[in-house]
Design a protein around this motif. Structure first.
Motif, short mmCIF file in Angstrom:
data_model
loop_
_atom_site.label_atom_id
_atom_site.label_comp_id
_atom_site.label_asym_id
_atom_site.label_seq_id
_atom_site.Cartn_x
_atom_site.Cartn_y
_atom_site.Cartn_z
N MET A 146 34.03 -7.08 6.86
CA MET A 146 33.91 -7.12 5.32
C MET A 146 33.07 -8.48 5.31
SD MET A 146 37.66 -6.17 4.19
CE MET A 146 37.60 -6.13 2.42
N LEU A 147 33.30 -9.27 6.09
CA LEU A 147 32.25 -10.68 6.21
C LEU A 147 30.89 -10.27 6.43
CD1 LEU A 147 32.96 -13.82 6.03
CD2 LEU A 147 33.03 -13.67 8.26
N SER A 148 30.75 -9.23 6.75
CA SER A 148 29.42 -8.77 7.05
C SER A 148 28.74 -7.94 5.82
CB SER A 148 29.11 -7.94 8.45
OG SER A 148 29.85 -8.74 9.41
N GLY A 149 29.32 -7.59 4.93
CA GLY A 149 28.86 -6.78 3.85
C GLY A 149 29.24 -5.28 4.11
N ALA A 188 24.63 0.79 15.55
CA ALA A 188 25.37 0.01 14.27
C ALA A 188 24.58 -1.13 13.85
CB ALA A 188 26.55 -0.85 15.13
N ALA A 189 23.43 -1.87 14.45
CA ALA A 189 22.77 -2.53 13.80
C ALA A 189 21.60 -1.73 12.76
CB ALA A 189 21.81 -3.53 14.74
N ALA A 190 21.36 -0.71 13.18
CA ALA A 190 20.53 -0.08 12.31
C ALA A 190 21.14 0.48 10.92
CB ALA A 190 20.08 1.32 12.88
N CYS A 191 22.58 0.68 11.17
CA CYS A 191 23.51 1.17 10.03
C CYS A 191 23.58 0.11 9.23
CB CYS A 191 24.75 1.74 10.60
SG CYS A 191 24.77 3.39 11.32
N GLY A 192 23.76 -1.24 9.86
CA GLY A 192 23.94 -2.23 8.94
C GLY A 192 22.68 -2.81 8.15
N LEU A 193 21.51 -2.65 8.56
CA LEU A 193 20.21 -2.65 8.18
C LEU A 193 20.07 -1.73 6.76
CD1 LEU A 193 17.68 -3.90 7.48
CD2 LEU A 193 16.56 -2.42 9.38
N ALA A 194 20.67 -0.52 6.96
CA ALA A 194 20.63 0.59 6.02
C ALA A 194 21.73 0.23 4.84
CB ALA A 194 21.12 1.91 6.57
N VAL A 195 22.79 -0.46 5.35
CA VAL A 195 23.73 -0.66 4.27
C VAL A 195 23.11 -1.85 3.22
CG1 VAL A 195 26.01 -1.91 3.94
CG2 VAL A 195 25.81 0.18 5.39
N ALA A 196 22.33 -2.80 4.13
CA ALA A 196 21.90 -3.89 3.46
C ALA A 196 20.88 -3.63 2.32
CB ALA A 196 21.21 -5.02 4.27
N CYS A 197 19.91 -2.51 2.90
CA CYS A 197 18.92 -1.92 1.97
C CYS A 197 19.61 -1.30 0.68
CB CYS A 197 18.05 -0.88 2.64
SG CYS A 197 16.96 -1.60 4.11
N CYS A 198 20.62 -0.58 0.85
CA CYS A 198 21.49 0.21 -0.48
C CYS A 198 22.09 -1.21 -1.26
CB CYS A 198 22.66 0.71 0.16
SG CYS A 198 22.31 2.15 0.97
N GLY A 199 22.41 -2.33 -0.55
CA GLY A 199 22.82 -3.29 -1.31
C GLY A 199 21.70 -3.83 -2.22
N LEU A 200 20.58 -4.04 -1.66
CA LEU A 200 19.59 -4.36 -2.31
C LEU A 200 19.27 -3.71 -3.48
CD1 LEU A 200 17.15 -5.94 0.43
CD2 LEU A 200 18.64 -7.28 -1.14
N LEU A 201 19.13 -2.30 -3.30
CA LEU A 201 18.78 -1.31 -4.50
C LEU A 201 19.68 -1.22 -5.70
CD1 LEU A 201 17.79 1.46 -2.30
CD2 LEU A 201 16.20 0.18 -3.67
N SER A 202 21.02 -1.77 -5.00
CA SER A 202 22.02 -1.56 -6.20
C SER A 202 22.37 -3.00 -6.81
CB SER A 202 23.40 -1.27 -5.42
OG SER A 202 23.90 -2.24 -4.64
N GLY A 203 21.72 -3.98 -6.58
CA GLY A 203 21.89 -5.31 -7.14
C GLY A 203 23.10 -5.95 -6.65
N ASP A 204 23.20 -6.04 -5.22
CA ASP A 204 24.34 -6.05 -4.47
C ASP A 204 25.98 -5.54 -5.03
OD1 ASP A 204 22.61 -7.87 -3.28
OD2 ASP A 204 22.70 -9.55 -4.77
N ILE A 240 27.42 -2.64 -4.06
CA ILE A 240 27.93 -1.61 -3.20
C ILE A 240 28.63 -2.36 -2.18
CG2 ILE A 240 26.46 0.01 -3.94
CD1 ILE A 240 25.92 -1.54 -0.45
N TYR A 241 28.40 -3.79 -1.77
CA TYR A 241 29.09 -4.45 -0.55
C TYR A 241 30.81 -4.26 -0.76
CZ TYR A 241 24.64 -6.04 0.26
OH TYR A 241 23.23 -6.12 0.48
#
Length: 436
Positions: A112-115, A263-279, A281-282
């Motif tokens: 959760m600390l990683s988003g 796992a790192a690739a998944c984290g990058l994908a989640v971060a991209c979703c976060g950017l698209l959602s305006g932060d 979805i974390y």
């Protein structure tokens, strides 16, 4: 005299265990909120820090999980279900133990600390089962019942929903009710819930909702949400279960060989979703859902799909974390979109229908779905529509995924069955003997 003593020991174990489970749920709730706040504090400097923090965090969490706590990945509910099915205490201890509980808490918070788009409720179930299993060392004959009680108490304390805890024990954990320990299980749930209330107050998770279906025309939202939520929830489960069993191709072999890089690739994908959602979805998605239900906020049209993608990616990455709260948030997002087809005053009601439908689609536990949403919002006017939406969603979900996600995933934690030896051929049937 000895029988009476054993009965009292068992009762004390259940009730004292409920107290400890409730305290653990409170701590996980407080620390979980702190972890999410720290992550958003990082984003306050720059939103693009997520492109670094989230992939790195996912990689570290998966490395720690595989190195020190190899059975802590994912929600934790499948592990608790598998632990009940296993009879060997040593093998059970691999899935539920005090060491596993400590690791689960730490790794869930780190995710959760990683988003990560994860929640704390599923992990609370494994933590509760682990605490009660440790207590069960003093009463080995009731270990399965103690694991069941700890799991249900974890749900009750995490959401402050004691009735949902009981239903969860019946519908999801055991698929039945154990009459001999039912009273003790309920007692454990009550104690865990009272502990949560003592520290956090007598709250409802999403406040008090007064939403209702006042217009007959709005009742069309019930089957609509049921079908959409069920199909989407079933699709989510299908993807997660399929990935957990491994893809039968080169991609699957590569993922298996490079789990930390994946796992790192998944984290990058989640971060991209976060950017698209305006932060948006974390984390759990609690604040977004709370705002739309209270009428103090709104959701973007793509919140539901981006939250679904982020939750699915977080789930398949191998990090520990639950899907309870994120699934409710995904359902709220799709419910919000469907509500645009109906009068504005039906917004809250349709969002609730979307929440229960998607949750029922993911878990294929329709009774738990409508009970937990009813308790979380203290809204009994919506009970019948929620029941109907959950039932429709359950049927629609099974068209996509034949088995509920938790029970399907639990099979991966069961010991492998020994292969049956091939029957020896009768010598008289061999070609040589036939020709001789």
């Amino acid at each position: 005299m000895a029988v009476a003593r054993r009965r009292w020991v068992r009762r004390i174990l259940f009730l004292a265990g409920g107290l400890v489970v409730g305290a653990a749920a409170v701590l996980l709730a407080i620390w979980g909120d702190w972890a999410q706040e720290r992550f958003h504090g990082v984003l306050a400097y720059s939103r693009y820090w997520a492109l670094v923090v989230t992939p790195l965090g996912f990689a570290v969490v998966v490395w720690l999980t595989r190195r020190f706590f190899p059975d802590a990945q994912g929600s934790g509910i499948p592990q608790a279900i598998a632990a009940r099915a296993i009879t060997d205490p040593e093998t059970r201890g691999r899935l539920v133990s005090l060491r596993m509980a400590a690791g689960k808490i730490f790794l869930t918070l780190l995710g959760m600390l990683s988003g990560a788009s994860t929640g704390r409720e599923g992990p609370t179930v494994q933590v509760g089962a682990s605490i009660m299993f440790a207590a069960g060392r003093l009463s080995p004959r009731r270990q399965a019942g103690l694991i069941l009680a700890g799991s249900a108490a974890g749900v009750a304390a995490a959401f402050n929903t004691p009735l949902a805890g009981i239903v969860f024990a019946i519908e999801e954990m055991s698929k039945s009710f154990e009459a001999r320990t039912s009273g003790l299980i309920i007692g454990c749930i009550i104690i865990a819930g009272m502990t949560s209330v003592f520290f956090l107050g007598n709250y409802t998770y999403f406040g008090v909702s007064h939403a209702a279906l006042h217009d007959r025309g709005v009742w069309m939202a019930v089957p609509l949400c049921g079908v959409v939520g069920g199909l989407l929830g079933g699709g989510f489960s299908k993807v997660v279960v399929t990935m957990s069993r491994g893809l039968p191709n080169r991609a699957g072999a590569l993922i298996k060989a490079r789990p930390v890089a994946f796992a790192a690739a998944c984290g990058l994908a989640v971060a991209c979703c976060g950017l698209l959602s305006g932060d948006a979805i974390y984390g759990t998605g609690y604040h977004q859902v709370d705002q739309v239900l209270s009428g103090s906020g709104t959701l973007s049209w793509d919140f539901g799909i981006l939250k679904l993608l982020a939750t699915a990616i977080s789930s398949i990455s191998g990090i520990p974390g639950g899907i309870f709260s994120p699934s409710l948030a995904v359902g709220a997002g799709f419910g919000f979109n469907i509500a645009q087809l109906f009068p504005a005053d039906a917004m809250g009601a349709v969002v609730l229908l979307g929440m229960v439908a998607y949750f029922a689609g993911v878990t294929q536990a329709p009774i738990t779905a409508f009970v937990i949403v009813t308790e979380m919002t203290d809204n009994h006017d919506m009970l019948l529509p929620l029941m109907a939406a959950a039932a429709i969603a359950h049927g629609a979900s099974r068209l996509v995924c034949r088995e509920g996600i938790y029970h399907a995933l639990s099979k991966g934690f069961l010991p492998a069955k020994p292969a049956k030896a091939a029957p020896a051929k009768d010598a008289s049937s061999t070609p040589d003997s036939a020709s001789g």
